[in-house]
Design an enzyme around this catalytic site. Structure first.
Site, short mmCIF file in Angstrom:
data_model
loop_
_atom_site.label_atom_id
_atom_site.label_comp_id
_atom_site.label_asym_id
_atom_site.label_seq_id
_atom_site.Cartn_x
_atom_site.Cartn_y
_atom_site.Cartn_z
N ASP A 83 0.84 -1.20 0.00
CA ASP A 83 0.00 0.00 0.00
C ASP A 83 0.88 1.25 0.00
O ASP A 83 1.58 1.52 0.97
CB ASP A 83 -0.91 -0.01 1.23
CG ASP A 83 -1.87 1.16 1.19
OD1 ASP A 83 -2.85 1.07 0.44
OD2 ASP A 83 -1.62 2.16 1.88
N LYS A 120 -2.05 6.15 -4.17
CA LYS A 120 -3.13 7.12 -3.93
C LYS A 120 -2.81 8.47 -4.56
O LYS A 120 -1.68 8.94 -4.50
CB LYS A 120 -3.34 7.30 -2.42
CG LYS A 120 -3.49 6.00 -1.67
CD LYS A 120 -3.81 6.19 -0.20
CE LYS A 120 -3.63 4.90 0.54
NZ LYS A 120 -2.23 4.65 0.98
N HIS A 172 -7.00 9.89 -2.38
CA HIS A 172 -6.53 9.81 -0.98
C HIS A 172 -7.51 10.49 0.00
O HIS A 172 -7.75 9.99 1.09
CB HIS A 172 -5.15 10.47 -0.88
CG HIS A 172 -4.31 9.96 0.24
ND1 HIS A 172 -2.96 9.80 0.16
CD2 HIS A 172 -4.65 9.56 1.50
CE1 HIS A 172 -2.49 9.33 1.29
NE2 HIS A 172 -3.49 9.18 2.13
N1 LIG Z 1 -5.48 6.59 3.77
C1 LIG Z 1 -5.10 7.45 4.69
O1 LIG Z 1 -5.47 8.63 4.70
C2 LIG Z 1 -4.20 7.02 5.80
C3 LIG Z 1 -4.07 7.80 6.98
C4 LIG Z 1 -3.24 7.35 8.01
C5 LIG Z 1 -2.54 6.18 7.85
N2 LIG Z 1 -2.69 5.49 6.69
C6 LIG Z 1 -1.92 4.32 6.42
O2 LIG Z 1 -2.09 3.32 7.37
C7 LIG Z 1 -0.80 2.85 7.78
C8 LIG Z 1 -0.85 2.44 9.16
O3 LIG Z 1 -1.31 3.50 9.93
P1 LIG Z 1 -0.48 4.09 11.13
O4 LIG Z 1 0.96 4.07 10.84
O5 LIG Z 1 -1.14 5.36 11.49
O6 LIG Z 1 -0.82 3.09 12.31
P2 LIG Z 1 -0.58 1.56 12.69
O7 LIG Z 1 -0.25 0.68 11.57
O8 LIG Z 1 -1.75 1.28 13.52
O9 LIG Z 1 0.69 1.70 13.63
C9 LIG Z 1 1.99 1.88 13.12
C10 LIG Z 1 2.93 1.95 14.31
O10 LIG Z 1 2.86 0.72 15.02
C11 LIG Z 1 4.15 0.19 15.21
N3 LIG Z 1 4.00 -1.27 15.12
C12 LIG Z 1 3.75 -2.00 14.01
N4 LIG Z 1 3.64 -3.29 14.30
C13 LIG Z 1 3.80 -3.40 15.64
C14 LIG Z 1 3.81 -4.49 16.53
N5 LIG Z 1 3.63 -5.74 16.11
N6 LIG Z 1 4.01 -4.24 17.86
C15 LIG Z 1 4.20 -2.97 18.29
N7 LIG Z 1 4.21 -1.89 17.49
C16 LIG Z 1 4.01 -2.10 16.17
C17 LIG Z 1 5.01 0.78 14.12
O11 LIG Z 1 6.33 0.93 14.55
P3 LIG Z 1 7.63 0.52 13.65
O12 LIG Z 1 7.40 0.96 12.25
O13 LIG Z 1 8.71 1.29 14.33
O14 LIG Z 1 7.77 -0.95 13.79
C18 LIG Z 1 4.36 2.15 13.94
O15 LIG Z 1 4.88 3.09 14.86
C19 LIG Z 1 0.17 4.02 7.54
O16 LIG Z 1 1.45 3.59 7.19
C20 LIG Z 1 -0.48 4.78 6.41
O17 LIG Z 1 0.06 4.48 5.18
C21 LIG Z 1 -3.49 5.87 5.68
#
Ligand SMILES: NC(=O)c1ccc[n+]([C@@H]2O[C@H](COP(=O)([O-])OP(=O)(O)OC[C@H]3O[C@@H](n4cnc5c(N)ncnc54)[C@H](OP(=O)(O)O)[C@@H]3O)[C@@H](O)[C@H]2O)c1
Length: 311
Positions: free
Chosen positions: A43, A77, A110
């Site tokens: 993604d 996106k 997006h």
């Molecule tokens: N479409 C949109 O508008 C939109 C908006 C926001 C986010 N997103 C996408 O969704 C993705 C995920 O969202 P997010 O980054 O906000 O939140 P998330 O995936 O809920 O959390 C990511 C965080 O969790 C940590 N992590 C991952 N696996 C873990 C595990 N097994 N144990 C403990 N910590 C863990 C990662 O750290 P490390 O990387 O340091 O391991 C990172 O800091 C983003 O990368 C983004 O691309 C999309």
């Protein structure tokens, strides 16, 4: 078309604004570890500024015979400054160029919010006010449909749209949205929008599925630290992250956990060897607090700001 059993390999968001040389290496490693662990969905997005690194990793994996292009499902996106119909194709072509691909599997708008075209990703005036564009996303959608006709992308979809905005697209669509990517995690169930979209045949992807553990603005215990999650994890011999991801997959959702930590990338994929029973699912559902993390506050006054209505 995306089906709900896919776990999606997510790439970077947080530190992309200042992507350093070792940042690119981190992305390349994460993608290679992820694909070797079994992920097939990458993604991406123009705004994450890491498509070149993702493309580099894909190329290496193909050259090493680890994977074929057609085995991958690559999403990107369209960013908010490129909603004007004449900018859509060139934005998609730029993502394809950076990724080193001839087609995408899925391309999403997006946000429904258009920002002033050209220049910065987040255009602002001297006072720091974000500059809007009044392009109607319905016109953007028609330009996306043309990209499908041209074979540049197989499926098109939406992200961060509310139900009324989805309906406006459905009313005019020659090609229907196949997927919507929205915020969903333990503390933000988003059930009404999920049901609305799934009933219309639109598959749903959960972003921030782990509740963004690094996010310091959350006013209560983070999802991974929820005592109930930890208790179920201990009982099942699994990790809290795996319990949360499994819970979302059992709701018929695609999930895109982001990690650049190789051990976590691998662990986050290991959720297909167990199930949560109906009692555990019911208990986990009680943790919902309707707490949205991604408010895009700088665009709250935009005519297409999506979060002014319930869903
Ligand atoms: N479409 C949109 O508008 C939109 C908006 C926001 C986010 N997103 C996408 O969704 C993705 C995920 O969202 P997010 O980054 O906000 O939140 P998330 O995936 O809920 O959390 C990511 C965080 O969790 C940590 N992590 C991952 N696996 C873990 C595990 N097994 N144990 C403990 N910590 C863990 C990662 O750290 P490390 O990387 O340091 O391991 C990172 O800091 C983003 O990368 C983004 O691309 C999309």
């Amino acid at each position: 078309m995306i089906k709900n059993s896919l776990v999606i390999m997510q790439t970077l968001l947080g530190f992309l604004m200042t992507l350093l040389s070792n940042g690119e290496d981190e992305v390349i490693t994460a993608v290679k570890v992820g694909v070797r662990a079994g992920y097939r969905h990458l993604d991406c997005a123009a705004i994450y500024r890491n498509e070149r690194a993702v493309g580099h990793a894909i190329k290496e994996l193909i050259v090493q015979d680890t994977i074929k292009r057609e085995d991958l499902f690559v999403t990107s996106k369209l960013w908010n400054t490129c909603h004007r119909p004449d900018l859509v194709r060139s934005s998609l072509k730029k993502s394809l160029y950076d990724l080193g691909l001839t087609y995408l599997d899925l391309y999403l708008i997006h946000w429904p919010i258009g920002l002033q075209e050209g220049g910065e990703f987040l255009p602002k005036d001297e006072d720091g006010t974000v500059l809007f564009s009044d392009v109607d996303f319905v016109e953007t959608w028609k330009a996306l449909e043309d990209c499908v006709d041209e074979g540049l992308v197989k499926d098109i979809g939406l992200s961060n749209f509310n139900s009324q905005q989805v309906s406006r697209i459905l009313d005019i669509a020659r090609i229907r949205p196949s997927n919507i990517q929205i915020e969903i995690h333990l503390h933000f169930a988003n059930s009404k929008l999920i049901q609305f979209c799934q009933e219309k045949g639109i598959s749903v992807t959960a972003y921030s599925p782990l509740g963004s553990p690094g996010n310091k603005t959350v006013p209560f215990v983070h999802s991974l630290q929820e005592p109930l999650v930890q208790e179920i994890a201990q009982k099942k011999g699994k990790l809290p992250s795996q319990i949360i991801l499994r819970f979302l997959v059992q709701r018929n959702l695609c999930v895109i956990p982001k990690s650049v930590t190789p051990t976590r990338v691998t662990e986050n994929f290991q959720i297909f060897d167990f199930e949560l029973d109906s009692e555990e699912v019911k208990q986990l559902e009680t943790l919902n607090k309707n707490h949205r993390l991604n408010l895009e506050t700088h665009s709250m006054k935009h005519q297409y700001y999506p979060f002014n209505i319930e869903y």
